[in-house]
Scaffold this motif. Structure first.
Motif, mmCIF file in Angstrom:
data_model
loop_
_atom_site.group_PDB
_atom_site.id
_atom_site.type_symbol
_atom_site.label_atom_id
_atom_site.label_comp_id
_atom_site.label_asym_id
_atom_site.label_seq_id
_atom_site.Cartn_x
_atom_site.Cartn_y
_atom_site.Cartn_z
ATOM 1 N N LEU A 107 0.872 -1.166 0.000
ATOM 2 C CA LEU A 107 0.000 0.000 0.000
ATOM 3 C C LEU A 107 0.913 1.221 0.000
ATOM 4 O O LEU A 107 1.669 1.428 0.947
ATOM 5 C CB LEU A 107 -0.892 -0.003 1.248
ATOM 6 N N THR A 108 0.885 1.996 -1.078
ATOM 7 C CA THR A 108 1.656 3.232 -1.142
ATOM 8 C C THR A 108 0.693 4.369 -0.860
ATOM 9 O O THR A 108 -0.307 4.527 -1.547
ATOM 10 C CB THR A 108 2.328 3.399 -2.515
ATOM 11 N N LEU A 109 1.007 5.151 0.163
ATOM 12 C CA LEU A 109 0.107 6.167 0.689
ATOM 13 C C LEU A 109 0.874 7.467 0.882
ATOM 14 O O LEU A 109 2.022 7.451 1.314
ATOM 15 C CB LEU A 109 -0.450 5.672 2.026
ATOM 16 N N PHE A 110 0.240 8.600 0.561
ATOM 17 C CA PHE A 110 0.872 9.906 0.751
ATOM 18 C C PHE A 110 0.234 10.598 1.944
ATOM 19 O O PHE A 110 -0.989 10.659 2.074
ATOM 20 C CB PHE A 110 0.696 10.764 -0.503
ATOM 21 N N TYR A 111 1.092 11.122 2.851
ATOM 22 C CA TYR A 111 0.605 11.840 4.020
ATOM 23 C C TYR A 111 1.673 12.819 4.487
ATOM 24 O O TYR A 111 2.838 12.445 4.649
ATOM 25 C CB TYR A 111 0.264 10.852 5.140
ATOM 26 N N ARG A 112 1.275 14.065 4.664
ATOM 27 C CA ARG A 112 2.162 15.123 5.164
ATOM 28 C C ARG A 112 3.486 15.196 4.405
ATOM 29 O O ARG A 112 4.561 15.061 4.986
ATOM 30 C CB ARG A 112 2.413 14.973 6.649
ATOM 31 N N TYR A 116 4.375 6.747 2.127
ATOM 32 C CA TYR A 116 4.570 5.591 2.998
ATOM 33 C C TYR A 116 4.336 4.346 2.159
ATOM 34 O O TYR A 116 3.412 4.313 1.351
ATOM 35 C CB TYR A 116 3.566 5.599 4.159
ATOM 36 N N ASN A 117 5.174 3.334 2.338
ATOM 37 C CA ASN A 117 5.025 2.051 1.648
ATOM 38 C C ASN A 117 4.804 0.986 2.719
ATOM 39 O O ASN A 117 5.725 0.631 3.446
ATOM 40 C CB ASN A 117 6.259 1.745 0.805
ATOM 41 N N ILE A 118 3.576 0.499 2.802
ATOM 42 C CA ILE A 118 3.190 -0.430 3.863
ATOM 43 C C ILE A 118 2.899 -1.792 3.246
ATOM 44 O O ILE A 118 2.034 -1.908 2.375
ATOM 45 C CB ILE A 118 1.935 0.087 4.602
ATOM 46 N N PRO A 119 3.619 -2.830 3.679
ATOM 47 C CA PRO A 119 3.385 -4.171 3.126
ATOM 48 C C PRO A 119 1.975 -4.675 3.435
ATOM 49 O O PRO A 119 1.438 -4.434 4.508
ATOM 50 C CB PRO A 119 4.423 -5.047 3.830
#
Length: 195
Positions: A107-112, A116-119
Motif C-alpha cells: 500500500l503506497t500512501l501519501f501523508y504530510r 509511505y510504503n506499507i506491506p
C-alpha cells in the motif's frame, strides 16, 4: 519616557509569546510520549506500528493475494518510484496498491509531504493484514475489505518506530494522473531503447 514603555511592552509580548510556544511544545511532547502509549495499552489493535514482542516468523503461501484486484482503480502495476510520484500528486490520503519486489503487495500512501510504503500480507489463517507481524493485529478477508475499512477509519502511520500521524485512504490517483505517468514511462522507454 514613552519610547521606553513601547520597548518594554514589545519585550513583554515577545516573552509571553515564547512562553506560550514552550508550553505548547511541552504539551505536544507529553501527548506523543505518554498519552499515545497509554491509549495503545487500552486499544485492542495496533494497526501498522512496531511491536517489540518477538513472534515466530512462519512462511505463508502469498499466492492469490491479488485475486479480484485487476478491475480496481487503486490497483496498479507500477514500481515504487512511480507509485510514490503518483500518490504525491493527489495529496494527503492518496493511495494505490501495487505489486512489490519484497512483499506480495504494498500500500503506497501519501501523508504530510511524504509517501509511505506499507506491506500487505496474507497470514497463516488466510486473512489479510498490514505491516509486519504483530499481536492483536487487525485482519481482513480480502484486500478490498482492507481498503474499504481504511477508507472509513483512520490508519495509524509510523516511521522509524514513531507514530507520525493518522489518515484515511481518501482517493486514488485520477485517470489523468495515471495516463500522464504512463506517457512519461513510455517516453522514457522510447528514448532509452538501443538501436
Amino acid at each position: 519616557m514613552c519610547f521606553y514603555l513601547r520597548v518594554t511592552r514589545a519585550l513583554v509580548l515577545n516573552l509571553a509569546r515564547r512562553l506560550w510556544t514552550d508550553v505548547a511544545d511541552w504539551v505536544v511532547m507529553v501527548k506523543r510520549r505518554c498519552l499515545y502509549r497509554v491509549r495503545r495499552c487500552f486499544s485492542r489493535y495496533d494497526d501498522v506500528g512496531p511491536d517489540n514482542t518477538p513472534l515466530e516468523e512462519t512462511f505463508c503461501d502469498q499466492s492469490n493475494i491479488d485475486d479480484g484486484l485487476d478491475d480496481k482503480k487503486w490497483y496498479l502495476d507500477v514500481d515504487r518510484r512511480t507509485a510514490e510520484e503518483m500518490v504525491s500528486t493527489g495529496g494527503d490520503g492518496c493511495f494505490i496498491v501495487r505489486k512489490s519486489t519484497k512483499h506480495p503487495l504494498t500500500l503506497t500512501l501519501f501523508y504530510r509531504n511524504r509517501p509511505y510504503n506499507i506491506p500487505i500480507r496474507k497470514r497463516e489463517d488466510k486473512k489479510i493484514a498490514l505491516g509486519s507481524k504483530k499481536q492483536n493485529e487487525r485482519v481482513f478477508e480480502t484486500v478490498t475489505d482492507l481498503i474499504n475499512h481504511y477508507g472509513k477509519e483512520e490508519l495509524i502511520l509510523f516511521s522509524g518506530g514513531e507514530k507520525t500521524g493518522t489518515t484515511a485512504l481518501i482517493s486514488s490517483p485520477s485517470d489523468a494522473q495515471i495516463e500522464k505517468m504512463c506517457k512519461q514511462t513510455l517516453h522514457h522507454v522510447m528514448v532509452h531503447v538501443p538501436n
